[in-house]
Design an enzyme around this catalytic site. Structure first.
Site, PDB file in Angstrom:
ATOM      1  N   LYS A  90       1.970   8.750   0.496  1.00  0.00           N
ATOM      2  CA  LYS A  90       2.149   7.475   1.242  1.00  0.00           C
ATOM      3  C   LYS A  90       3.706   7.750   1.706  1.00  0.00           C
ATOM      4  O   LYS A  90       4.776   8.178   0.789  1.00  0.00           O
ATOM      5  CB  LYS A  90       2.120   6.336   0.197  1.00  0.00           C
ATOM      6  CG  LYS A  90       2.356   5.127   0.602  1.00  0.00           C
ATOM      7  CD  LYS A  90       2.046   4.307  -0.412  1.00  0.00           C
ATOM      8  CE  LYS A  90       2.188   2.731  -0.279  1.00  0.00           C
ATOM      9  NZ  LYS A  90       1.809   1.878  -1.221  1.00  0.00           N
ATOM     10  N   SER A 104      -1.379  -1.610  -0.064  1.00  0.00           N
ATOM     11  CA  SER A 104      -0.566  -0.747   1.027  1.00  0.00           C
ATOM     12  C   SER A 104      -0.718   0.538   1.204  1.00  0.00           C
ATOM     13  O   SER A 104      -0.432   1.041   2.085  1.00  0.00           O
ATOM     14  CB  SER A 104       1.057  -1.412   0.676  1.00  0.00           C
ATOM     15  OG  SER A 104       1.389  -0.855  -0.441  1.00  0.00           O
ATOM     16  N   SER A 107      -1.937  -2.162  -4.513  1.00  0.00           N
ATOM     17  CA  SER A 107      -1.780  -1.215  -3.588  1.00  0.00           C
ATOM     18  C   SER A 107      -2.545   0.204  -3.645  1.00  0.00           C
ATOM     19  O   SER A 107      -2.940   0.963  -2.660  1.00  0.00           O
ATOM     20  CB  SER A 107      -0.299  -0.910  -3.060  1.00  0.00           C
ATOM     21  OG  SER A 107       0.248  -2.090  -2.586  1.00  0.00           O
TER      22      SER A 107
END
Lengths: 489, 489
Positions: free
Chosen positions: B79, B153, B177
């Site tokens: 990420k 996320s 997330s």
């Protein structure tokens, strides 16, 4: 009043032995102790129970035997921020005062164990201070010299024990309030691991840090009272169950100090605020521990001091505001000016500040934990010096802060600490040392403390009694008991 | 590009078996996978390594043997709030972007174990969101239906695994997330115990709550990656050492579910936001666990939901502000409008609010811990429903909040959680369940998850592969291995 009863050795086991042998009558004795408390002139008490209330409690005691109650007929005192249903709770502020409908969890447990609370003791208002002078009920006089501060905020509770008015007492401790007054009055003060003693029914100072503490003349008495007082309480969200390895059975009155790894701050990181007598007494304490076999290991004390700074410079003061928000907002002038200044300053801190300070604290904790991991405990002075009341009145913030130099970091870092007597300064005032370790090291610390008390073999509090006398008398009683058994068996 | 390589089963043990047997050439394969990533059209990637950078890493791999590196030649994704020295870190915000001088601790550990990071994945800006649409790089398309949100996320990381572009990926998780996008893309998402995986080199969201998470197709792969990724890091003040009882060796792929005590929220406390298909699938999941021998115990879910509310209504948002304070203050408009609203709101919270919220959280935690103490784990949906991108764009705050209904409390309460695939909704979108337990229950949860994956025996991510096929091929290889040994021995 019977003078000999006033000067009775207050050691819990001694008292129980005297009740058992008939040397003391529990009713007469406790009435004498209550009268003594009522005639105290050191500003120790905010309130005491009435003679009728004492009668009530003595009646309850009648149906019980001394053998089933570990604190049978033992008089104690509770700091006046700890609820006791028979008396109002003031927290050192008349306008804040309220009548609790029930006692705090800890007071309930002690009463159930047979102890008799004689009253509520004076404190720095809202437990905000380490001096013992911030009270509308007057500065509590030091038990060795009334011109000196008693230390605070649990000032009355410490002096009640030191002057032999009670056997033990309860204080609270957020930044040193359960240790500094122990040092300045030559008694033992235990800030046990956060959460071991419930804070239900205690007026919060900084709720995330507050501990109920125990004052007594010996580590053995602290061990016994802690055993009774420490009980998991689901009503206190910070209550924690004790570890098996930290139970009362792990208190070892014969622990050897040989090879004990004791951390000692670098000399440059110690501060005695110009008090050379205190410095000399601390240095000789180190030597005595060394002579007893302890391995003294110099450590970097800076991260502990850095953590301490966060407490007063950082956002934790907002907890003090949160604790009395409605009362304070309504009329701040009901508090003493110094408390108004401190608590009023809390509203300047933001949530962002708070989280940033918590990250810093956590980073210090990692450093401090790593240092502790190599040691059994750390040795420091409890307070670097003792101050006169008039000096503190002239410079109330700085001198208060000086008294917390060795205590302010403890609760933030979640450590356990025991403050122990260490002799008298040239001024005639007591000086104390602190041993601290990680959470749940309480019984190890008390065991080391027991050896320390044997080493110094010093008079207890402001009395003429010594622990060695007590142990002697107890051991002869124990021997007598053994003979009895031998005869019966 | 070689289509068969693009569709290669990405299971870590399968890949290593194929490298070993020569069925796959590691260089050719990884070049193909990088080309595939570069041609992705789902907005998965913010950046990918260059062919030259891949060559560099392949050269390093050449000196190593497949037997010494547990992740030899395994492609993964990080990420884009997790530093990887070859690429900039954007956190989903071009203006914030910086070139890290070194990789995050977790990326270093994975590279040392032989894994190859192909690039950095798209995310809700500053990891603020559970939708996967709050990114200047575009909404990440759901791997099953591009009209639907991927969840966030850690949106790109989840879709990279689901679409077979990488074997595993790293996300972060503060409020869900690392779990919501796993559910919406039919893969496993592990929010391990806070502190097991270091956050050094990770852009904080709420630093006191943030966890690095692992996405993979199977609990076995998560177990392996977690074993490598979890290492105590004194540079991360929230890093924690794992417990021996929670080590990789305690992952039991053959754990029986008989008698497993699984908590289930009361029916009235479950919410599917009108999605009857999701409700039916959840109910059938409960029945399947019951059929496998689990004891389903209805629990009061309210204190968990109450704790969850604190996260978005309370002061923790101040941590998001603290994380990017200087950047945000300089020019808030560099953030997406929705992020400006959320992060900008943080400054209204005071230190007093913060401490009061922490007391409330601690009180909820006592209640929740007591419920967990009677159970092995709790079962919930991971997300109550799936939303279309256009619906989220029309109602960005509420629908985002709905997706966190079952996830928001986890980090606040210091629990471990694994999100598992649970089949397809009538809409064709995946649905997932979550199992959670106390801190350090990670391997127990993964072991239960392994049984769950056997029970559902469902296709992996958005691919046609099944875990049962993989296990079959592995077990024949294992058998072949055994025969070899028998012949040699």
């Amino acid at each position: 009043m019977d003078k000999s009863m006033q000067q009775q050795n207050m050691n819990i086991e001694e008292l129980k032995a005297a009740y058992r042998s008939g040397e003391l009558d529990v009713n007469t004795f406790l009435k004498t102790k209550l009268a003594q408390a009522k005639s105290d002139t050191s500003n120790v008490w905010i309130s005491t129970i009435s003679e009728q209330q004492l009668e009530q409690m003595l009646t309850l005691l009648e149906s019980k035997s001394i053998d089933e109650l570990p604190l049978y007929g033992v008089p104690f005192a509770a700091k006046d921020n700890i609820d006791f249903a028979m008396l109002p709770t003031t927290a050192g502020c008349e306008a804040y005062s309220f009548q609790p409908t029930e006692s705090s969890s800890v007071v309930k447990l002690l009463i159930e164990a047979g102890a008799i609370p004689l009253g509520k003791t004076n404190l720095d208002q809202f437990a905000t201070g380490l001096v013992g002078v911030r009270s509308p009920w007057g500065a509590v006089n030091n038990s060795f010299d009334p011109e000196y501060v008693s230390g605070g905020s649990s000032s009355g509770s410490a002096v009640a024990v030191a002057t032999g008015q009670v056997s033990f007492s309860l204080g609270t401790d957020t930044a040193g309030s359960g240790r500094v007054p122990a040092a300045l009055n030559n008694i033992v003060g235990m800030k046990a691991t956060k959460g071991l003693i419930s804070c239900t029914g205690v007026v919060p100072a900084c709720k995330s840090l507050d501990c109920v503490t125990i004052f007594a003349n010996s580590t053995s008495e602290v061990n016994l009272v802690l055993d009774i007082a420490a009980e998991l309480d689901t009503d206190d969200c910070y209550s924690r169950d004790n570890l098996q390895t930290n139970s009362a059975a792990h208190y070892d009155v014969n622990k050897t100090l040989a090879g004990l790894k004791v951390g000692l701050p670098e000399a440059s990181q110690l501060s005695f605020f110009g008090d050379h007598g205190a410095q000399a007494l601390f240095e000789s304490s180190v030597e005595r521990l060394k002579a007893a076999g302890a391995e003294i290991i110099t450590i970097n004390f800076q991260p502990f001091l850095d953590a301490a700074k966060l407490l007063y410079e950082g956002p934790w003061v907002a907890e003090r505001y949160a604790a009395i928000e409605a009362f304070f907002k309504a009329d701040p002038t009901q508090c003493l000016p110094v408390i108004q200044t401190i608590v009023g300053g809390a509203t300047t801190h933001s949530a962002v500040d708070t989280f940033i300070a918590m990250y810093r604290l956590q980073a210090f904790k990692v450093q401090c934990d790593a240092i502790l991991a190599e040691l059994d405990c750390v040795l420091t002075p409890t307070a670097g010096t003792a101050y006169r009341i008039k000096d503190v009145e002239a410079d109330p913030i700085q001198l208060n802060s000086n008294l917390g130099y060795y205590t302010n970091f403890m609760n933030l870092l979640d450590y356990a600490a025991v403050a122990l007597p260490a002799g008298l300064l040239p001024s005639g005032l007591p000086f104390g040392i602190t041993l601290f370790g990680p959470a749940f090291s309480d019984r190890m610390l008390l065991s080391v403390g027991a050896q320390w008390q044997k080493i110094i073999d010093f008079t207890l509090g402001a009395t003429e009694h010594k622990l060695s006398d007590i142990e002697l008398s107890l051991s002869s009683e124990a021997k007598a008991g053994q003979v009895d058994i031998a005869v019966c068996g």
